[in-house]
Design a protein around this motif. Structure first.
Motif, PDB file in Angstrom:
ATOM      1  N   PHE A  72       0.817  -1.210   0.000  1.00  0.00           N
ATOM      2  CA  PHE A  72       0.000   0.000   0.000  1.00  0.00           C
ATOM      3  C   PHE A  72       0.852   1.262   0.000  1.00  0.00           C
ATOM      4  O   PHE A  72       0.411   2.307  -0.476  1.00  0.00           O
ATOM      5  CB  PHE A  72      -0.930   0.010   1.215  1.00  0.00           C
ATOM      6  CG  PHE A  72      -1.960  -1.083   1.206  1.00  0.00           C
ATOM      7  CD1 PHE A  72      -2.477  -1.567   0.008  1.00  0.00           C
ATOM      8  CD2 PHE A  72      -2.423  -1.630   2.393  1.00  0.00           C
ATOM      9  CE1 PHE A  72      -3.435  -2.567  -0.001  1.00  0.00           C
ATOM     10  CE2 PHE A  72      -3.390  -2.630   2.399  1.00  0.00           C
ATOM     11  CZ  PHE A  72      -3.896  -3.107   1.194  1.00  0.00           C
ATOM     12  N   GLY A  73       2.035   1.176   0.544  1.00  0.00           N
ATOM     13  CA  GLY A  73       2.918   2.342   0.556  1.00  0.00           C
ATOM     14  C   GLY A  73       4.336   1.942   0.917  1.00  0.00           C
ATOM     15  O   GLY A  73       4.536   1.073   1.776  1.00  0.00           O
ATOM     16  N   GLU A  74       5.320   2.529   0.253  1.00  0.00           N
ATOM     17  CA  GLU A  74       6.713   2.254   0.610  1.00  0.00           C
ATOM     18  C   GLU A  74       6.968   2.661   2.065  1.00  0.00           C
ATOM     19  O   GLU A  74       7.749   2.041   2.766  1.00  0.00           O
ATOM     20  CB  GLU A  74       7.655   3.021  -0.313  1.00  0.00           C
ATOM     21  CG  GLU A  74       7.612   2.587  -1.760  1.00  0.00           C
ATOM     22  CD  GLU A  74       8.450   3.465  -2.664  1.00  0.00           C
ATOM     23  OE1 GLU A  74       8.719   3.050  -3.810  1.00  0.00           O
ATOM     24  OE2 GLU A  74       8.853   4.574  -2.243  1.00  0.00           O
ATOM     25  N   TYR A  75       6.274   3.735   2.477  1.00  0.00           N
ATOM     26  CA  TYR A  75       6.334   4.158   3.880  1.00  0.00           C
ATOM     27  C   TYR A  75       4.952   3.994   4.477  1.00  0.00           C
ATOM     28  O   TYR A  75       3.944   4.329   3.856  1.00  0.00           O
ATOM     29  CB  TYR A  75       6.768   5.621   3.992  1.00  0.00           C
ATOM     30  CG  TYR A  75       6.701   6.158   5.409  1.00  0.00           C
ATOM     31  CD1 TYR A  75       7.727   5.916   6.316  1.00  0.00           C
ATOM     32  CD2 TYR A  75       5.590   6.883   5.841  1.00  0.00           C
ATOM     33  CE1 TYR A  75       7.655   6.393   7.627  1.00  0.00           C
ATOM     34  CE2 TYR A  75       5.513   7.377   7.151  1.00  0.00           C
ATOM     35  CZ  TYR A  75       6.554   7.120   8.031  1.00  0.00           C
ATOM     36  OH  TYR A  75       6.477   7.596   9.320  1.00  0.00           O
ATOM     37  N   LEU A  82      -0.384   6.847   7.595  1.00  0.00           N
ATOM     38  CA  LEU A  82       0.145   7.527   6.419  1.00  0.00           C
ATOM     39  C   LEU A  82       0.802   6.492   5.514  1.00  0.00           C
ATOM     40  O   LEU A  82       1.726   5.792   5.926  1.00  0.00           O
ATOM     41  CB  LEU A  82       1.163   8.593   6.829  1.00  0.00           C
ATOM     42  CG  LEU A  82       1.943   9.256   5.690  1.00  0.00           C
ATOM     43  CD1 LEU A  82       1.004  10.049   4.781  1.00  0.00           C
ATOM     44  CD2 LEU A  82       3.035  10.165   6.243  1.00  0.00           C
ATOM     45  N   PHE A  83       0.313   6.392   4.284  1.00  0.00           N
ATOM     46  CA  PHE A  83       0.910   5.551   3.248  1.00  0.00           C
ATOM     47  C   PHE A  83       1.455   6.488   2.174  1.00  0.00           C
ATOM     48  O   PHE A  83       0.756   7.393   1.717  1.00  0.00           O
ATOM     49  CB  PHE A  83      -0.136   4.635   2.590  1.00  0.00           C
ATOM     50  CG  PHE A  83      -0.872   3.726   3.535  1.00  0.00           C
ATOM     51  CD1 PHE A  83      -0.468   2.402   3.703  1.00  0.00           C
ATOM     52  CD2 PHE A  83      -1.988   4.170   4.228  1.00  0.00           C
ATOM     53  CE1 PHE A  83      -1.177   1.550   4.558  1.00  0.00           C
ATOM     54  CE2 PHE A  83      -2.696   3.330   5.078  1.00  0.00           C
ATOM     55  CZ  PHE A  83      -2.286   2.010   5.238  1.00  0.00           C
ATOM     56  N   ASP A  84       2.677   6.265   1.726  1.00  0.00           N
ATOM     57  CA  ASP A  84       3.225   7.129   0.678  1.00  0.00           C
ATOM     58  C   ASP A  84       4.490   6.492   0.120  1.00  0.00           C
ATOM     59  O   ASP A  84       5.002   5.497   0.641  1.00  0.00           O
ATOM     60  CB  ASP A  84       3.535   8.519   1.252  1.00  0.00           C
ATOM     61  CG  ASP A  84       3.644   9.596   0.166  1.00  0.00           C
ATOM     62  OD1 ASP A  84       3.326   9.308  -1.004  1.00  0.00           O
ATOM     63  OD2 ASP A  84       4.044  10.725   0.498  1.00  0.00           O
ATOM     64  N   LYS A  85       5.024   7.102  -0.929  1.00  0.00           N
ATOM     65  CA  LYS A  85       6.331   6.673  -1.417  1.00  0.00           C
ATOM     66  C   LYS A  85       7.390   7.083  -0.395  1.00  0.00           C
ATOM     67  O   LYS A  85       7.141   7.933   0.477  1.00  0.00           O
ATOM     68  CB  LYS A  85       6.624   7.313  -2.770  1.00  0.00           C
ATOM     69  CG  LYS A  85       6.768   8.828  -2.760  1.00  0.00           C
ATOM     70  CD  LYS A  85       7.093   9.336  -4.152  1.00  0.00           C
ATOM     71  CE  LYS A  85       7.285  10.863  -4.151  1.00  0.00           C
ATOM     72  NZ  LYS A  85       7.627  11.372  -5.487  1.00  0.00           N
TER      73      LYS A  85
END
Length: 251
Positions: A72-75, A82-85
């Motif tokens: 779902f997210g690299e981070y 919080l999901f994000d690149k």
């Protein structure tokens, strides 16, 4: 799901899932997308479930899909959800939210109550809980904003984008009027302009009381229409606070 920087997500984040809003039960890519569509705000910390953008399965918030194993997210932060690149993010326990890092380049100022660049450690003016105030330019929140903050010499904060726009039109902090740049060269130009602009004879012995926005000192100086210099710090960032009077009272 819109495309963001070549991957799934929205204009705000790259992520492979939607968040189930705990307030209304609707699915949105992020809290910002939710808040722009609804008449209320999503509490990111209370998010419990997400929906996989790939297989559509609804599940507990986690970094990988339990159905198709997609990321779902690299981070991923299991506190802020919080999901994000990967942007070298880290969760600051004291701020209570995630910050863009790397973590080793920042420190948390306990008085200002926010994370600042290491270059500012012991090298900035502290204002208690300064990040809990809205940006004085756009009046939007600073503490949780995705836009970085700029720390002015006086200690006040602006969104970096607001600072960049404001600095093209002025040199004063919008809150305290303190100079935000090194104005030495400009003050020298004003020295020259004042010399080249003599006042009419009837005003040459006129004095005025001024207050300096940079050092807060009051001075009694010769009145001039161009500018009046602080006797304490030699700044021209001053304002007249009293009426004019003659330097030598007539007998």
């Amino acid at each position: 799901m819109a495309l963001a920087n070549g991957g799934p997500g929205c204009e705000h984040y790259r992520r492979g899932c939607l968040l189930k809003a705990p307030c209304c039960g609707k699915f949105y890519v992020c809290r910002l997308c939710h808040d722009s569509k609804e008449d209320h705000q999503m509490n990111r910390f209370k998010v419990k479930q997400v929906q996989c953008a790939n297989c559509k399965s609804i599940q507990q918030a986690q970094q990988h899909c339990e159905g198709c194993s997609s990321m779902f997210g690299e981070y991923y932060c299991n506190i802020c959800h919080l999901f994000d690149k990967d942007k070298k993010q880290y969760h600051c326990e004291t701020c209570g939210i995630c910050r863009i890092g790397p973590k080793e380049d920042f420190f948390h100022c306990s008085k200002c109550n926010l994370c600042l660049a290491l270059s500012l450690q012991g090298n900035h003016k502290c204002i208690e809980n300064v990040s809990r105030q809205n940006c004085p330019i756009c009046l939007e929140d600073i503490h949780t904003s995705r836009v970085g903050a700029c720390v002015l010499p006086c200690g006040h904060l602006l969104h970096r984008t607001c600072y960049e726009a404001m600095s093209k039109a002025g040199y004063q902090c919008p809150l305290c009027k303190h100079s935000i740049f090194d104005m030495t060269r400009y003050w020298q130009q004003l020295d020259d302009e004042i010399v080249q602009t003599p006042m009419p004879t009837e005003y040459q012995n006129m004095m005025a009381e001024i207050l300096c926005n940079d050092c807060s000192a009051r001075s009694l100086v010769q009145y001039h229409i161009v500018a009046m210099k602080c006797k304490s710090c030699e700044s021209y960032n001053t304002v007249q606070v009293g009426g004019c009077k003659m330097a030598v009272e007539q007998q």
